[in-house]
Design an enzyme around this catalytic site. Structure first.
Site, PDB file in Angstrom:
ATOM      1  N   GLU A 163      -7.619   1.332   9.128  1.00 55.95           N
ATOM      2  CA  GLU A 163      -6.614   2.384   9.266  1.00 55.95           C
ATOM      3  C   GLU A 163      -6.922   3.706   8.573  1.00 55.95           C
ATOM      4  O   GLU A 163      -5.994   4.395   8.152  1.00 55.95           O
ATOM      5  CB  GLU A 163      -5.291   1.854   8.715  1.00 55.95           C
ATOM      6  N   GLU A 188      -2.804  -0.608  13.174  1.00 54.77           N
ATOM      7  CA  GLU A 188      -3.468   0.445  12.393  1.00 54.77           C
ATOM      8  C   GLU A 188      -2.587   1.688  12.296  1.00 54.77           C
ATOM      9  O   GLU A 188      -2.596   2.385  11.282  1.00 54.77           O
ATOM     10  CB  GLU A 188      -4.824   0.800  13.019  1.00 54.77           C
TER      11      GLU A 188
END
Ligand SMILES: [Zn+2]
Length: 883
Positions: free
Chosen positions: A302, A336
């Site tokens: 992420e 994410e």
């Protein structure tokens, strides 16, 4: 971060993992046991980073100037650094007044630190710390790494970074702990004909001569080091926008069309998240960067504004990708993107609260998938997620969601099923307990209060206390996050009078390996109903009485939001089985899962589950049949090596599933449900696994016919057909697949084909796959997965091979997976000798890193117990029920 999927063979075969029998816990990894936490005398506020990568030489030049605050008089500054060589380090007053002083540099590879010593004491104040160094470009996904991949116009090399949990220190000497948030300016000098990507948009570009270009990115917001990103390669970028934010997908040139679904999904998700969190996504752009290859540790990461995802979890190839892939792509992106708030904007203070990132992102992704794609019916998957967690949480080697982390290796190990799946399941329960809107408000208040900062779990609970309307949310949350294990709710009695049922409940603990354990105690939010009547809820603390409307079969954990198992008295279970068809599908799944797990653990007869599976109505939801198929193939594994008994079991299981497949058929109907599409693949996998000759013949026929009949292998079934063919391959077929893998120009398919070579049941072919894995041919990130692929059918062979070639294999596994990888290879064994081998391995590693190996051992022991103590009951049941 999203955990790696490449090694889940059950998934590769597209057979339902049958939640109940999910494979052992996690993979493995890192040799580094660096003790964590730096001295607190200095704090960074800003990094100016200049990098010149030399992709051909696999190294890079770095110059970093860090604005630091010296908090107390110091003669030394220690920060994190790994795999780099310093040529110059100086410290100068930030004011510009006063000369820079040179530092003596001492690098400690073991602690992954560099210490800079000064002749004179540095007074508290603001300084600029300038460092010149040379770093390494790796071939596994740690730090700055290279991925080589084939294209129609030849072999290419692209560069990416991966820093979580502790690898930013391989890219920049830094205070590489999540609580040291700072801003970053990144400048890179790179080939002018390649595309450079980072967290922020490009601020400026300048010609740097010799075909190079100096690219400077805008300053990032204040963030943790592990979220910094840099990517470089022959890329395309496609864009859209959502609520005024530019959304991009970056991938190898020419693959833009395969990213269309990710782009469209990201647009919808960003808007929903802006609404849900009530805080607009704070960066000017959000990219998602696809990379060929894989990691044993993760599938996506992420990085703020620059999500990284391996192609197999992001691109959809119309000739190859399945409905399951599409769902995975959506869920991965949603996971994410949730981190952009939960993790990036607000970050856990330390890795012991990692679940705040991962449990939350997993829960949010699931919630968002249900919202955007209700037709996928993924709410039913939440039962499987919970089962996966309970399976590892009910053995002695489990740990609390919030745990002590003292080393880099332990931080890596924290990315496990407890953190992700139990985290998700507990959040689901707490949301149901306080109510969805109060929960959302609490999340908003928490994010707002701690934006650009760091938190511990109690910060979230305090925010929830403010909105929970007096419910003891902190108490419940503490019970489920600070202690390990699975509560067991026993239904002592259900008495009916005057149209009302009085339920008496007591709380114990569900354990698979410690039947005499003194149970832990939880405050358990329990929701129950008399089937078809209004639900009621209570908090069970030791014991409780609950009054329910109506009389009839009683269902506990109605809606399946609770993280606990339910144990019914025989008469109650019989009534529920009788009215099974009247239960909501999610409750059918929940009841089956409890019945299976409790049967295997010896709390009730195994026949309870078998009866239930046998009575599954023909028109039951596809998800229920998928569960039955998964459980039957799971049970089949226990018969491995005992042909006569296995054949008897298989005859029964095949007879049970064949009519279901006959209804589903080979050909997709235009109006069929998503779950029917998934069930088709699951049944093809299950019937093949169970040795159904008709199925195996038809799979083979289709594979052989593909050259002349393009309809023989529809794209949706290509993966499962190839997987089965590979499993049952003879030498000629294996050679053919190998030749296909060599010639393939799409990296995503090529990686897959190399993976298939490791599935062979034939021992000689499995050995060839192992040998091939040690060569450069499959690609640097495929080999570890191939060895693991072999381990599924041949655990002893794969384990012994990896141990015998440990120095070579070490280089093929990303260091973040280190300590978990080797034990995981033995995970599907039933052989006591394997336990001894893993114990011998354990003795060679640091005691603080042994939990994954212990968990694999516990799992093997449990499986041996099931084989010895439960299979006879299955045999007896088969004898009575036409097996
Ligand atoms: Zn994550």
């Amino acid at each position: 971060m999203r955990k790696s999927l490449v090694s889940a063979i059950a998934l590769a075969l597209a057979v339902s993992a049958g939640a109940t029998l999910a494979m052992p816990a996690q993979p493995a990894a890192a040799a580094s046991l660096a003790p964590t936490q730096l001295p607190r005398n200095v704090r960074p506020t800003h990094y100016a980073v200049a990098i010149t990568p030399h992709a051909d030489k696999l190294n890079f030049d770095g110059r970093v100037t860090v604005d630091v605050q010296v908090l107390k008089p110091s003669t030394r500054i220690t920060l994190n650094a790994a795999g780099m060589t310093f040529s110059s380090v100086t410290l100068a007053p930030a004011s510009g007044k006063g000369a820079a002083v040179k530092a003596r540099v001492a690098v400690d590879g073991k602690t992954q630190t560099a210490t800079f010593s000064f002749d004179k004491t540095i007074a508290p104040g603001n300084y600029k710390l300038a460092m010149d160094y040379v770093g390494t470009i790796g071939t596994q996904a740690n730090g700055l790494f290279a991925i080589d991949y084939p294209t129609a116009s030849g072999q290419k090399r692209a560069l990416y970074t991966q820093f979580e949990n502790s690898d930013a220190r391989r890219f920049i000497p830094s205070w590489d702990e999540p609580a040291y948030k700072a801003t970053f300016d990144l400048t890179v000098t790179v080939p002018a004909d390649e595309m450079a990507v980072s967290n922020m948009p490009v601020a400026s570009k300048a010609n740097a001569g010799h075909g190079l270009e100096k690219v400077t990115f805008q300053t990032t917001p204040k963030m943790s080091t592990y979220l910094l990103f840099f990517g470089l390669g022959d890329f395309d970028r496609v864009t859209t926008s959502s609520d005024g934010t530019e959304i991009g997908v970056v991938m190898q040139k020419g693959k833009g069309a395969q990213a269309a679904f990710t782009l469209e999904s990201a647009k919808a998700v960003l808007h929903d998240y802006n609404q849900y969190f009530g805080i607009k996504y704070p960066l000017p752009k959000l990219d998602n960067i696809a990379a060929p290859g894989s990691s044993q540790f993760f599938s996506a990461m992420e990085n703020w504004g620059a999500i990284f995802t391996f192609e197999y979890a992001m691109l959809l190839d119309p000739a190859y990708s399945t409905q399951g892939d599409k769902m995975e792509v959506f869920n991965t992106a949603a996971h994410e993107m949730a981190h952009q708030w939960f993790g990036d904007l607000v970050t856990m203070d330390w890795w012991d609260n990692l679940w705040l990132n991962e449990g939350f992102a997993s829960w949010m992704a699931e919630r968002e998938t249900e919202k955007v794609h209700p037709e996928w019916n993924t709410v039913l998957d939440t039962v499987g997620v919970r089962e996966g967690a309970m399976s590892v949480d009910a053995v002695a080697t489990t740990h609390p969601i919030v745990q002590k982390i003292a080393t880099v290796e332990q931080a890596s190990q924290a990315f496990d099923t407890i953190t992700y799946s139990k985290g998700e399941a507990v959040i689901r329960m707490l949301e149901a307990y306080v109510g969805p809107e109060a929960w959302r408000q609490g999340v908003h208040n928490y994010l707002k209060a701690h934006a650009y900062g760091n938190t511990v779990s109690d910060d979230l609970w305090h925010a929830m206390d403010g909105v929970a309307g007096g419910k003891p949310i902190t108490q419940v949350a503490h019970d489920f996050t600070l202690q390990p294990g699975v509560p067991l709710i026993k239904v002592d009695s259900a008495m009916c009078s005057d149209g009302e049922t009085t339920l008496k409940l007591t709380q114990g603990e569900f354990t698979k390996d410690r039947p005499n354990k003194q149970p832990l105690r939880w405050h358990v939010p329990v929701i129950a109903e008399v089937v078809g009547n209004a639900r009621a809820s209570t908090l069970v603390d030791g014991s409780a009485t609950l009054k329910l409307k109506g009389c009839g079969p009683v269902l506990v954990n109605a809606g399946q939001t609770g993280y606990y198992r339910t144990l019914y008295a025989p008469a109650q279970l019989a009534a529920l089985k009788q009215g099974f068809g009247k239960l909501a599908p999610i409750d059918q799944l929940g009841l089956m899962s409890d019945t299976w797990a409790e049967g295997m653990a010896g709390l009730e007869p195994v026949s309870d589950f078998l009866d239930m599976a046998k009575a599954t109505p023909a028109d039951a939801k596809p998800e229920i049949w998928a569960e039955v198929a998964g459980s039957l193939t799971g049970l089949d594994q226990y018969y491995r090596g005992d042909k006569a008994r296995q054949d008897r079991f298989r005859a029964y299981a095949v007879a049970q599933l064949k009519p279901v497949f006959a209804r589903v058929g080979w050909d997709a109907r235009p109006d069929e449900s998503t779950s029917t599409t998934l069930l088709r693949t699951q049944l093809i996998g299950a019937l093949s696994e169970l040795g159904d000759q008709d199925m195996l013949k038809e799979v083979r026929r289709r594979y052989d016919a593909e050259a002349t009949d393009p309809k023989a292998v529809p794209p949706a079934l290509r993966k499962i057909i190839l997987a089965i063919v590979a499993q049952h391959a003879d030498a000629a077929t294996w050679d053919k697949l190998h030749a296909q893998a060599k010639a393939e120009k799409s990296p995503m398919i090529k990686d897959r084909l190399y993976g298939l070579l490791s599935y062979a049941k034939d021992k000689a072919l499995a050995q060839r796959a192992l040998d091939l894995a040690l060569t450069a041919e499959p690609g640097a990130t495929n080999s570890a997965g191939m060895i693991r692929g072999v381990a599924w059918q041949h655990p002893e062979m794969a384990y012994d091979f990896a141990m015998a070639h440990r120095a070579q294999v070490d280089k093929l596994v990303d260091s973040t997976s280190g300590g978990r990888y080797y034990p995981s290879l033995g995970g599907s064994s039933f052989d006591p000798a394997m336990i001894a081998k893993i114990k011998a391995y354990e003795a060679t590693i640091d005691p603080s890193a042994r939990r994954p190996a212990d968990a694999v051992i516990a799992n093997i022991q449990y499986r041996m117990m099931v084989r010895k103590d439960r299979l006879p009951a299955v045999d007896a049941w088969l004898a009575k029920n036409g097996g």
